[in-house]
Every structure is written in C-alpha cells, then in structure tokens.
Design a protein around this motif. Structure first.
Motif, short mmCIF file in Angstrom:
data_model
loop_
_atom_site.label_atom_id
_atom_site.label_comp_id
_atom_site.label_asym_id
_atom_site.label_seq_id
_atom_site.Cartn_x
_atom_site.Cartn_y
_atom_site.Cartn_z
N ARG A 293 47.31 33.82 24.60
CA ARG A 293 46.19 33.33 25.40
C ARG A 293 46.67 32.64 26.67
NH1 ARG A 293 42.10 30.89 20.86
NH2 ARG A 293 41.46 32.89 20.03
N LEU A 294 47.75 31.88 26.57
CA LEU A 294 48.30 31.23 27.76
C LEU A 294 48.81 32.25 28.77
CD1 LEU A 294 50.18 28.14 26.29
CD2 LEU A 294 48.14 28.15 27.72
N ALA A 295 49.45 33.30 28.27
CA ALA A 295 49.94 34.35 29.17
C ALA A 295 48.76 35.07 29.83
CB ALA A 295 50.81 35.34 28.40
N LEU A 296 47.71 35.32 29.07
CA LEU A 296 46.52 35.95 29.63
C LEU A 296 45.88 35.07 30.69
CD1 LEU A 296 44.40 38.26 29.59
CD2 LEU A 296 43.20 36.95 27.84
N LEU A 297 45.77 33.78 30.42
CA LEU A 297 45.18 32.86 31.38
C LEU A 297 46.02 32.77 32.65
CD1 LEU A 297 42.92 30.87 32.00
CD2 LEU A 297 44.31 29.09 30.96
N ALA A 298 47.34 32.74 32.50
CA ALA A 298 48.21 32.71 33.68
C ALA A 298 48.07 33.99 34.49
CB ALA A 298 49.66 32.50 33.26
N GLY A 299 48.01 35.13 33.83
CA GLY A 299 47.84 36.39 34.53
C GLY A 299 46.50 36.48 35.23
N VAL A 300 45.45 36.04 34.56
CA VAL A 300 44.11 36.06 35.15
C VAL A 300 44.06 35.15 36.37
CG1 VAL A 300 41.73 35.29 34.75
CG2 VAL A 300 42.83 36.78 33.12
N CYS A 301 44.62 33.96 36.27
CA CYS A 301 44.60 33.03 37.40
C CYS A 301 45.39 33.59 38.59
CB CYS A 301 45.16 31.68 36.98
SG CYS A 301 44.01 30.74 35.97
N ALA A 302 46.53 34.21 38.32
CA ALA A 302 47.32 34.79 39.40
C ALA A 302 46.55 35.92 40.11
CB ALA A 302 48.64 35.31 38.86
N VAL A 303 45.92 36.78 39.34
CA VAL A 303 45.16 37.88 39.93
C VAL A 303 43.96 37.35 40.70
CG1 VAL A 303 43.73 39.89 39.35
CG2 VAL A 303 45.94 39.61 38.28
N CYS A 304 43.30 36.32 40.15
CA CYS A 304 42.12 35.76 40.83
C CYS A 304 42.49 35.07 42.13
CB CYS A 304 41.39 34.80 39.89
SG CYS A 304 40.59 35.63 38.53
N PHE A 305 43.60 34.36 42.16
CA PHE A 305 44.01 33.72 43.41
C PHE A 305 44.45 34.75 44.44
CE2 PHE A 305 44.27 29.77 40.90
CZ PHE A 305 43.47 28.99 41.72
N LEU A 306 45.07 35.83 43.99
CA LEU A 306 45.41 36.92 44.92
C LEU A 306 44.14 37.55 45.47
CD1 LEU A 306 47.52 38.76 46.22
CD2 LEU A 306 47.37 40.19 44.18
N THR A 307 43.14 37.73 44.62
CA THR A 307 41.86 38.26 45.08
C THR A 307 41.22 37.33 46.10
OG1 THR A 307 41.56 39.30 42.92
CG2 THR A 307 39.61 39.10 44.31
N ALA A 308 41.26 36.03 45.84
CA ALA A 308 40.69 35.06 46.77
C ALA A 308 41.42 35.10 48.11
CB ALA A 308 40.78 33.66 46.17
N HIS A 309 42.72 35.24 48.08
CA HIS A 309 43.48 35.34 49.33
C HIS A 309 43.11 36.59 50.11
CE1 HIS A 309 46.79 34.98 52.13
NE2 HIS A 309 47.18 36.21 51.80
N LEU A 310 42.97 37.69 49.41
CA LEU A 310 42.59 38.94 50.08
C LEU A 310 41.16 38.87 50.63
CD1 LEU A 310 44.20 41.48 47.60
CD2 LEU A 310 44.95 40.96 49.92
N ILE A 311 40.28 38.16 49.96
CA ILE A 311 38.92 37.98 50.47
C ILE A 311 38.96 37.16 51.76
CG2 ILE A 311 36.72 36.82 50.03
CD1 ILE A 311 37.00 37.74 47.11
N MET A 312 39.80 36.14 51.80
CA MET A 312 39.93 35.34 53.02
C MET A 312 40.48 36.18 54.17
SD MET A 312 38.71 32.33 52.93
CE MET A 312 39.46 31.58 54.34
N PHE B 252 39.11 35.54 31.62
CA PHE B 252 39.59 34.94 30.39
C PHE B 252 38.63 35.14 29.23
CE2 PHE B 252 40.66 31.26 27.61
CZ PHE B 252 41.93 31.70 27.29
N ALA B 253 37.34 35.27 29.51
CA ALA B 253 36.37 35.44 28.44
C ALA B 253 36.43 36.85 27.85
CB ALA B 253 34.96 35.16 28.94
N GLY B 254 36.82 37.82 28.66
CA GLY B 254 36.87 39.20 28.17
C GLY B 254 38.21 39.54 27.56
N ARG B 255 38.53 38.91 26.43
CA ARG B 255 39.82 39.16 25.79
C ARG B 255 39.83 40.41 24.94
NH1 ARG B 255 40.80 33.57 23.04
NH2 ARG B 255 38.71 34.14 22.42
N ARG B 256 38.67 40.82 24.45
CA ARG B 256 38.63 42.00 23.59
C ARG B 256 38.94 43.24 24.41
NH1 ARG B 256 34.13 43.08 19.31
NH2 ARG B 256 35.71 42.16 18.01
N HIS B 257 39.95 43.94 24.01
CA HIS B 257 40.43 45.16 24.67
C HIS B 257 40.81 44.90 26.13
CE1 HIS B 257 39.28 47.32 21.13
NE2 HIS B 257 38.02 46.93 21.27
N LEU B 258 41.05 43.66 26.47
CA LEU B 258 41.50 43.25 27.81
C LEU B 258 40.57 43.73 28.92
CD1 LEU B 258 45.35 43.75 27.41
CD2 LEU B 258 44.06 41.63 27.26
#
Length: 101
Positions: free
Chosen positions: A21-40, A74-80
C-alpha cells in the motif's frame, strides 16, 4: 502448526500488505504530481497575453484535480484500476503539453 509460526506468517503478510500500500501510494503521488506539472505547462501555453492569468488558471486546475487524482488513484486498488486511470490522465496531460501550438 504452532501458534508462533501462524502468528509469524500473519505478521509477515500484514507487513507485506502495508508495504504494498505504501508503494502504491508513493507511485500514485508521483504520477499525480507529474500530471499537475504537465497541466501547469499546458496552462502556460494558453493564448492569453498575461502570464499571471495563465499561471492562476493552471493553479486553479491543479488545485481542483490533484486531490481527486490522488484519492482516485489510491482508492482504486482492486486490479490497479486507480493507478491506471492516473497514468491515463498523466498521458493525456503529456500529449497536451507536447502538441504544437
């Protein structure tokens, strides 16, 4: 089986689940911040002349989308499916940032 062996395997399973779960949360946060940067970056390419207006608009978009992306990822953990949707959003933001004006 002895009780210590069973409790040891349960503890190992719990530890593995927490680390996953911690690895998933870290991966999700990294992807989300990259998405936010690309939106900017995409917001800075808007056809308005005032740079402050562009960054304010991009900041509003990021402020609205970042918590939603993190929760969805992070909420969609089932089947990633959560991380898959975050990756699709990041890919769409990357394509938008790469398109010529």
């Amino acid at each position: 089986m002895s009780d210590s062996l069973v409790s040891g395997t349960k503890a190992a399973q719990k530890r593995k689940a927490v680390l996953r779960r911690l690895a998933l949360l870290a991966g999700v946060c990294a992807v989300c911040f990259l998405t936010a940067h690309l939106i900017m970056l995409a917001a800075l390419r808007l056809p308005y002349e005032d740079t402050r207006l562009k960054t304010d608009l991009g900041g509003m978009l990021v402020a609205a989308l970042l918590p939603v992306l993190v929760l969805m990822g992070f909420a969609g953990r089932r089947h990633l499916w959560g991380i898959t949707l975050c990756l699709l959003a990041c890919g769409a933001a990357a394509l938008t940032a790469l398109l010529p004006r």
